[in-house]
Design a protein around this motif. Structure first.
Motif, PDB file in Angstrom:
ATOM      1  N   GLY A   1       2.215   7.367   3.119  1.00  0.00           N
ATOM      2  CA  GLY A   1       1.634   6.296   2.321  1.00  0.00           C
ATOM      3  C   GLY A   1       1.058   5.189   3.172  1.00  0.00           C
ATOM      4  N   GLU A   2       1.773   4.841   4.242  1.00  0.00           N
ATOM      5  CA  GLU A   2       1.295   3.781   5.137  1.00  0.00           C
ATOM      6  C   GLU A   2       0.051   4.236   5.886  1.00  0.00           C
ATOM      7  N   GLU A   3       0.057   5.494   6.344  1.00  0.00           N
ATOM      8  CA  GLU A   3      -1.103   6.040   7.060  1.00  0.00           C
ATOM      9  C   GLU A   3      -2.375   5.972   6.225  1.00  0.00           C
ATOM     10  N   ASN A   4      -2.235   6.228   4.931  1.00  0.00           N
ATOM     11  CA  ASN A   4      -3.401   6.349   4.061  1.00  0.00           C
ATOM     12  C   ASN A   4      -3.713   5.090   3.255  1.00  0.00           C
ATOM     13  N   GLY A   5      -2.828   4.092   3.341  1.00  0.00           N
ATOM     14  CA  GLY A   5      -3.085   2.857   2.611  1.00  0.00           C
ATOM     15  C   GLY A   5      -2.903   2.993   1.109  1.00  0.00           C
ATOM     16  N   TRP A   6      -1.939   3.825   0.691  1.00  0.00           N
ATOM     17  CA  TRP A   6      -1.665   4.007  -0.735  1.00  0.00           C
ATOM     18  C   TRP A   6      -0.662   2.955  -1.209  1.00  0.00           C
ATOM     19  N   TYR A   7      -0.632   2.738  -2.520  1.00  0.00           N
ATOM     20  CA  TYR A   7       0.337   1.787  -3.078  1.00  0.00           C
ATOM     21  C   TYR A   7       1.675   2.488  -3.296  1.00  0.00           C
ATOM     22  N   CYS A   8       2.751   1.825  -2.888  1.00  0.00           N
ATOM     23  CA  CYS A   8       4.089   2.431  -2.885  1.00  0.00           C
ATOM     24  C   CYS A   8       4.876   2.092  -4.151  1.00  0.00           C
ATOM     25  N   ARG A   9       5.393   3.132  -4.804  1.00  0.00           N
ATOM     26  CA  ARG A   9       6.271   2.939  -5.956  1.00  0.00           C
ATOM     27  C   ARG A   9       7.692   3.406  -5.614  1.00  0.00           C
ATOM     28  N   ASN A  10       8.080   3.241  -4.368  1.00  0.00           N
ATOM     29  CA  ASN A  10       9.403   3.692  -3.959  1.00  0.00           C
ATOM     30  C   ASN A  10      10.478   2.664  -4.279  1.00  0.00           C
TER      31      ASN A  10
ATOM     32  N   GLU B   1      -6.350   2.474  -5.488  1.00  0.00           N
ATOM     33  CA  GLU B   1      -6.853   3.645  -6.201  1.00  0.00           C
ATOM     34  C   GLU B   1      -5.848   4.785  -6.210  1.00  0.00           C
ATOM     35  N   ILE B   2      -4.891   4.750  -5.284  1.00  0.00           N
ATOM     36  CA  ILE B   2      -3.890   5.813  -5.170  1.00  0.00           C
ATOM     37  C   ILE B   2      -2.496   5.187  -5.131  1.00  0.00           C
ATOM     38  N   ILE B   3      -1.579   5.773  -5.876  1.00  0.00           N
ATOM     39  CA  ILE B   3      -0.195   5.316  -5.911  1.00  0.00           C
ATOM     40  C   ILE B   3       0.710   6.514  -5.638  1.00  0.00           C
ATOM     41  N   TYR B   4       1.816   6.279  -4.948  1.00  0.00           N
ATOM     42  CA  TYR B   4       2.703   7.393  -4.601  1.00  0.00           C
ATOM     43  C   TYR B   4       4.154   6.985  -4.751  1.00  0.00           C
ATOM     44  N   CYS B   5       5.028   7.994  -4.781  1.00  0.00           N
ATOM     45  CA  CYS B   5       6.462   7.719  -4.756  1.00  0.00           C
ATOM     46  C   CYS B   5       7.222   8.937  -4.267  1.00  0.00           C
ATOM     47  N   ALA B   6       8.430   8.670  -3.797  1.00  0.00           N
ATOM     48  CA  ALA B   6       9.400   9.727  -3.530  1.00  0.00           C
ATOM     49  C   ALA B   6      10.466   9.620  -4.597  1.00  0.00           C
TER      50      ALA B   6
END
Length: 410
Positions: free
Chosen positions: A193-202, A127-132
């Motif tokens: 991202g790991e703490e919250n279980g988000w999907y990584c787009r790094n 449900e959540i995706i993130y990136c740096a």
């Protein structure tokens, strides 16, 4: 679902897709980035299937996505591939082509990777995706995920160009501007991202980003009528984009659609040439971090994450790395704009600066393609030195005097 597996670039261990999410647990994040491998005998494609300006989904038979994958409705890929005969003549080479990705929805090459990341996030039920990001990957992820149900978190250095930061807010992303470097933002994002279980787009961490980026190489093959260039020059930051060009050409070569793989030349800014330094030291290619100083923010990476893959792939192509100064990059922006009409951001023009540096070495019988990865409007601050805005009174004689000045310059 297309059949594929994941292989560690360092130890060679092969994993099933549902066995692992990001990187090889044996080798770790830096050394254990994964490559997507296919059974090419199982893939049935013909040249006639592909169109010169169709979007990236035309290549879905060689992408790691399911038949029912979410495909952004925005037109990604199918970007222009311009020929510039006069400029080729000036550079002393046979042919010059420019692959211009500034026409993608958020005006950069990174849209190709974000499209795959979003497709995989949906497939995996996130449900959540993130990136740096230094800016382009961030605006790309924000823009392409905006019309979806995915919530987006962006970590980037607060020093990123305001045009890129503005895109994040207008797309409605959750923005976390780090008062530090891109590399610091990257490391923090992984922990959060790991703490919250988000999907990584790094970059590099997610193996599917490279598969999206490789579509640029696939398009060059199609747009070249399957007669691929002798050389392809690409600017380099984290190492994923340049790796993707080798991978794309390799896929088509293994499928029998092209008869060679171009020599891939990576171009870095002198103040951010971490991968070049690793490559020049030779094998085994071990990461070597540096402090960065360059106007080309998109490739200002001191701790590259796909360094192993980039070095191995470039070597396999018979290519190498070259670095250019900020002054050369600025001159390349101006020269590209005035000679081709293509306005590139600093990282986008870096490939042209690299071509100017090595054109004599390439040879007069060579066909060369350079990749311009981003639109110049992404970072107008970089070109302030070219702007000479002097106010002119609303008076005919005053205007005539200004015109005379221009004519005298000519």
């Amino acid at each position: 679902m297309n059949k594929y597996k994941l292989r560690c670039i360092s130890c060679g261990k092969v994993y099933e897709p549902d066995e692992i999410e990001y990187t090889c647990p044996v080798c770790g994040d830096r050394l254990g980035t994964l490559e997507v491998i296919y059974d090419y005998d199982e893939i049935k494609v013909k040249k006639e299937e592909f169109g010169k300006f169709d979007n990236i989904w035309q290549f879905e038979k060689i992408l790691p996505i399911s038949d029912k994958a979410y495909k952004t409705p925005l037109h990604i890929g199918g970007t222009p591939y311009y020929e510039h005969k006069k400029l080729a003549e000036e550079l002393g080479i046979k042919n010059l082509f420019i692959k211009y990705d500034g026409t993608n929805p958020t005006a950069s090459y990174k849209d190709r990777a974000s499209a795959l990341a979003i497709a995989k996030a949906y497939e995996k039920g996130y449900e959540i995706i993130y990136c740096a990001s230094t800016g382009n990957a961030a605006s790309s992820l924000a823009g392409l995920s905006a019309p979806t149900k995915l919530k987006t978190y962006i970590f980037l250095p607060a020093s990123a160009p305001i045009a890129k930061i503005s895109q994040l807010f207008i797309y409605g992303a959750n923005v976390i501007p780090i008062d530090g470097t891109y590399d610091e933002a990257f490391d923090i994002s992984l922990k959060i991202g790991e703490e919250n279980g988000w999907y990584c787009r790094n970059s590099a961490i997610n193996p599917y980003l490279l598969e999206g980026k490789k579509t640029g190489a696939l398009e060059i093959a199609v747009q070249s009528n399957w007669d691929v260039p002798d050389y392809v020059l690409v600017s380099v930051g984290d190492g994923t984009v340049i790796s993707s060009f080798y991978k794309g050409f390799y896929d088509f070569y293994k499928l029998g659609l092209i008869d060679k793989i171009p020599r891939i030349i990576g171009v870095q800014a002198e103040g951010a040439a971490a991968i070049k330094r690793v490559f020049d030291k030779g094998e085994p290619f071990m990461p070597d971090d540096i402090e960065t100083h360059t106007i080309a923010d998109s490739i200002s990476v001191g701790k590259p994450r796909d360094v192993i893959k980039a070095c191995k792939y470039v070597k396999a192509s018979g290519g190498y790395f070259v670095s250019v100064s900020d002054e050369e990059i600025l001159n390349a922006i101006y020269e590209l704009s005035t000679k081709t009409g293509i306005f590139a951001e600093p990282a986008g023009a870096t490939s042209y600066a690299g071509l100017k540096r090595i054109s004599e070495k390439i040879g007069k019988d060579s066909t060369v393609a350079i990749v311009v990865t981003g639109n110049g409007l992404k970072d107008v601050k970089a070109i302030e030195s070219f702007v000479n805005l002097k106010k002119v009174k609303p008076d005919l004689n005053a205007v005539r005097e200004v015109i005379k000045e221009y004519e005298n310059k000519i």
